[in-house]
Design a protein around this motif. Structure first.
Motif, PDB file in Angstrom:
ATOM      1  N   SER A 194       0.833  -1.213   0.000  1.00 22.09           N
ATOM      2  CA  SER A 194       0.000   0.000   0.000  1.00 22.09           C
ATOM      3  C   SER A 194       0.866   1.262   0.000  1.00 22.09           C
ATOM      4  N   TYR A 195       1.783   1.305  -0.944  1.00 22.45           N
ATOM      5  CA  TYR A 195       2.751   2.404  -1.022  1.00 22.45           C
ATOM      6  C   TYR A 195       2.772   2.896  -2.458  1.00 22.45           C
ATOM      7  N   ASP A 196       2.310   4.148  -2.676  1.00 24.11           N
ATOM      8  CA  ASP A 196       2.112   4.621  -4.049  1.00 24.11           C
ATOM      9  C   ASP A 196       3.402   4.897  -4.798  1.00 24.11           C
ATOM     10  N   ALA A 197       4.551   4.818  -4.140  1.00 26.47           N
ATOM     11  CA  ALA A 197       5.827   5.032  -4.831  1.00 26.47           C
ATOM     12  C   ALA A 197       6.048   3.992  -5.929  1.00 26.47           C
ATOM     13  N   TYR A 198       5.482   2.806  -5.752  1.00 27.44           N
ATOM     14  CA  TYR A 198       5.643   1.768  -6.775  1.00 27.44           C
ATOM     15  C   TYR A 198       4.931   2.166  -8.068  1.00 27.44           C
ATOM     16  N   ALA A 199       3.730   2.763  -7.959  1.00 24.65           N
ATOM     17  CA  ALA A 199       3.000   3.196  -9.150  1.00 24.65           C
ATOM     18  C   ALA A 199       3.739   4.337  -9.839  1.00 24.65           C
ATOM     19  N   LYS A 200       4.303   5.227  -9.054  1.00 24.46           N
ATOM     20  CA  LYS A 200       5.059   6.336  -9.641  1.00 24.46           C
ATOM     21  C   LYS A 200       6.304   5.821 -10.370  1.00 24.46           C
TER      22      LYS A 200
END
Length: 714
Positions: A699-705
């Protein structure tokens, strides 16, 4: 029709014989059985008339020709009393079931005449309730009528209404609650606490406690010990169900039992405790046990114990016994006609090597069905046994290099163990070592407690032209001494030492010194099957591939699970593009480096990046430069998480989510930037899949970025 059950009275409330009979009778009450009380007394000189009158009073409620009586034997009043009781019940044409509680006296050679008379008594019954299949066979071998109906008890109950609100605590202490001594207790000199619940003992005497207080004391934590007093009681354990075992499990704590106990398979399959050959082995296993391992046992017991706390094993026996009275087919134990049709089975390899510390390392491969393995010396002394069919390695201590050994595979039958395969005598091997065809690189760091095992299984390979390169990555314990010993002893072992730089740098140094046509990797806490290198080498040569893979087991808390397996046909080459699409495209992401052999020329030109999670970076990277790949589904590599408490991957996963992300980012960017440009599109699909799964998991949006950045850049 009424069902009666006898109940022993007149002994101390702490007497186990009386306690078991009372518990069984109370469980019978729940089923609607009526009680037939029997008083324990000294009737040796009682007249026949007096005994007749006593028995008339006991069976006064019997209805002629209709009732079933379950007799809990022995009563403690002797065979004369029990014969008269059964004869009197037969006069009333009652159906008799004998529930056998104790056979220790019957197993003694000195009591052979008593055994004969006791079996004659048992033959008066319609049904016998016995503790085990082994006991059934013992009675049949000693004169029980062939048409006797048997009910197998299997397990004692230990009924209680106590509420166990808190879990047992992880304590490295052993409880012994049998009320007597055991073999080895007087010589107990282990650092572990041994608590004995009886009067007059020397080792942490806890005093004699009422059953309820005892159960409460046990439930606080530790491990329960079931052990024997002497050779006769040890032999009886092969036939009897242990009441102490039930007590410990009812208290919620794991057990230690000797190998060969009748409940052994039940304990193993339900993960209830430790099966050991000696008290020293028991102490060593408790000393090395981790809290997570202890919790694993506790969870298994929490699932298992409610049935015995409520008396369901006894209920089943009693109900089955009543059924057996009225049904011709009930109580029968049939043996399939093909039970001895053994099929193809046998040892395909067995070898013996010198191991560190003056020991010997025995290794083997076995094909086919079995229930366990036995190891004998040449004097036919049994020195080891295991029911772990995955086992292929054993360290032999106390024997010289001139000694030989035999391994036997066995199956369990109603007549006991039957050998189904055995090796020829195995003596120390001195293999010829020529030019290495395969180099096996083992990086090690502070691995003195387990590196011996990994080196031994590498040396045990049936493939003769194997070079073993061990790289000590600046260990601060005795690892360097162990590694150097093997290098001096074996011509095909090379020991290298460097300052601590990490596993990637250690592997790169090993690659630099590798002379084989193919290179493989083994982690210092893992194992490989004796034929792994042979099978992989012949597959990769036959199919002219750059890389060959095998499937692998994951060992955790002594259980084996498939860790990686591939949707490929065995020993059939496919393109690396097809491998990416078939495996990585269908949910797989096995970044492991150690279940493969690689072309040496491929590896030497594509070394490991020295970054935190180098395996996740290097595996896609090296695959991108390969052309053909093949597969052997042998589950020949064992990824062992039970021997080493903390692995590098576990330490990485304990980092903050920011640090964890940074390590994955570095790995993914490495293989995208440095891999074969012709396979960039395949690697992007892999990166997208990996980042999507990590985003969901953490649940860490850095992966999508990061994925957006990658999609725009590559």
């Amino acid at each position: 029709m009424n069902v009666y059950i006898t109940k022993l009275n007149g002994l101390s409330m702490q007497d186990i014989s009386q306690y078991k009979q009372r518990m069984t009778a109370e469980i019978g009450h729940q089923l609607g059985f009526r009680e037939m009380g029997i008083y324990r007394y000294n009737g040796a000189g009682e007249s026949k008339e007096s005994l007749s009158g006593r028995l008339d009073g006991i069976i006064a409620g019997i209805d002629w020709g209709n009732d079933v009586v379950i007799c809990q034997f022995p009563t403690g009043n002797g065979l004369r009393y029990e014969w008269e009781l059964v004869n009197r019940l037969k006069m009333y044409q009652s159906k008799v079931v004998i529930f056998i509680h104790n056979i220790e006296g019957l197993a003694k050679e000195a009591n052979r005449s008593k055994l004969t008379e006791t079996v004659r008594l048992y033959n008066q019954a319609e049904v016998l309730i016995v503790p085990s299949l082994a006991m059934r066979q013992f009675l049949l071998d000693n004169g029980t009528k062939k048409d006797m109906k048997f009910i197998i008890q299997e397990m004692w109950d230990y009924t209680t209404d106590m509420n166990f609100y808190s879990l047992p605590q992880f304590r490295k202490e052993i409880h012994f609650a049998d009320g007597s001594d055991f073999e080895g207790m007087d010589d107990w000199n282990n650092m572990l606490s041994l608590k004995v619940y009886a009067e007059g003992q020397n080792v942490y005497n806890m005093g004699e406690l009422p059953q309820g207080e005892l159960l409460f004391a046990l439930s606080k934590g530790g491990v329960g010990l079931v052990w024997y007093q002497n050779e006769n009681s040890r032999r009886c354990m092969e036939y009897e169900a242990s009441f102490s075992l039930a007590r410990y499990l009812a208290a919620g704590i794991p057990v230690i039992v000797p190998t060969g106990i009748s409940n052994q398979m039940l304990i193993e399959k339900n993960h209830l405790g430790l099966i050991v050959h000696s008290l020293d082995e028991a102490a060593a296993k408790i000393e090395s046990m981790t809290e997570s391992e202890y919790r694993g046992y506790i969870q298994s017991i929490r699932q298992f114990a409610p049935a015995l706390r409520k008396g369901y094993y006894t209920k089943k026996c009693l109900v089955d016994a009543v059924h057996a009275i009225y049904r011709k087919d009930a109580g029968e134990i049939t043996i399939p006609a093909n039970v001895y049709e053994l099929g193809e089975r046998g040892f395909t390899y067995a070898g013996l090597k010198e191991s560190y510390g003056g020991n010997l390392a025995l290794s083997w491969s076995y094909h086919g069905e079995a229930d366990g393995f036995l190891v004998y010396d040449m004097s036919e002394n049994l020195i080891y046994e295991t029911r772990n069919l995955h086992q292929h390695y054993f360290v032999i201590r106390g024997y010289g290099t001139e000694n030989g050994f035999i391994i036997k595979a066995y199956i369990d039958t109603l007549k006991g163990r039957m050998s189904v395969a055995e090796t020829k005598p195995i003596y120390l091997q001195v293999q010829q070592y020529n030019h290495p065809d395969v180099s096996l690189v083992i990086p090690v760091y502070n691995a003195q407690d387990y590196i011996v095992r990994s080196i031994d299984v590498a040396l045990a390979q049936s493939f003769s032209n194997l070079e073993i390169i061990i790289v000590d990555d600046g260990s601060m314990d005795d690892t360097a001494d162990v590694v150097d010993w093997y290098a001096e002893k074996y011509a095909n072992v090379t020991a290298l030492h460097q300052q601590n730089k990490g596993a990637a740098a250690a592997r790169n140094l090993g690659i630099e010194y590798a002379h084989g046509d193919y290179i493989g990797f083994l982690d210092s806490d893992d194992m490989i099957y004796p034929d792994m290198v042979y099978r992989l080498y012949h597959s990769v040569k036959k199919n002219n591939c750059d890389i060959v893979i095998t499937s692998a087991y994951w060992i955790k808390e002594n259980s084996y699970k498939v860790f990686v397996q591939y949707p490929m046909s065995e020993s059939v080459a496919i393109s690396v593009d097809e491998f990416f699409n078939r495996y990585y495209g269908n949910g797989g992401y096995g970044v492991v480096i150690w279940n493969k052999l690689y072309s040496t020329s491929l590896v030497k030109s594509h070394l490991f990046p020295v970054i935190p999670v180098e395996d996740e970076a290097w595996t896609p990277y090296i695959l991108s430069y390969a052309e053909r790949i093949c597969y052997i589904d042998g589950l020949a590599y064992e990824y062992d998480r039970s021997i080493c408490n903390t692995t590098l991957s576990q330490r990485v996963e304990c980092q903050s989510k920011e640090a964890f992300f940074a390590a994955r980012r570095e790995a993914i960017l490495f293989y995208l930037k440095n891999s074969n440009p012709q396979r960039t599109s395949l690697l992007k699909k892999l990166a997208k899949k990996q980042l999507s799964e990590l985003e969901k998991a953490y649940s860490y949006d850095a992966y999508a970025k990061l994925w957006k950045q990658i999609d725009e850049t590559f």
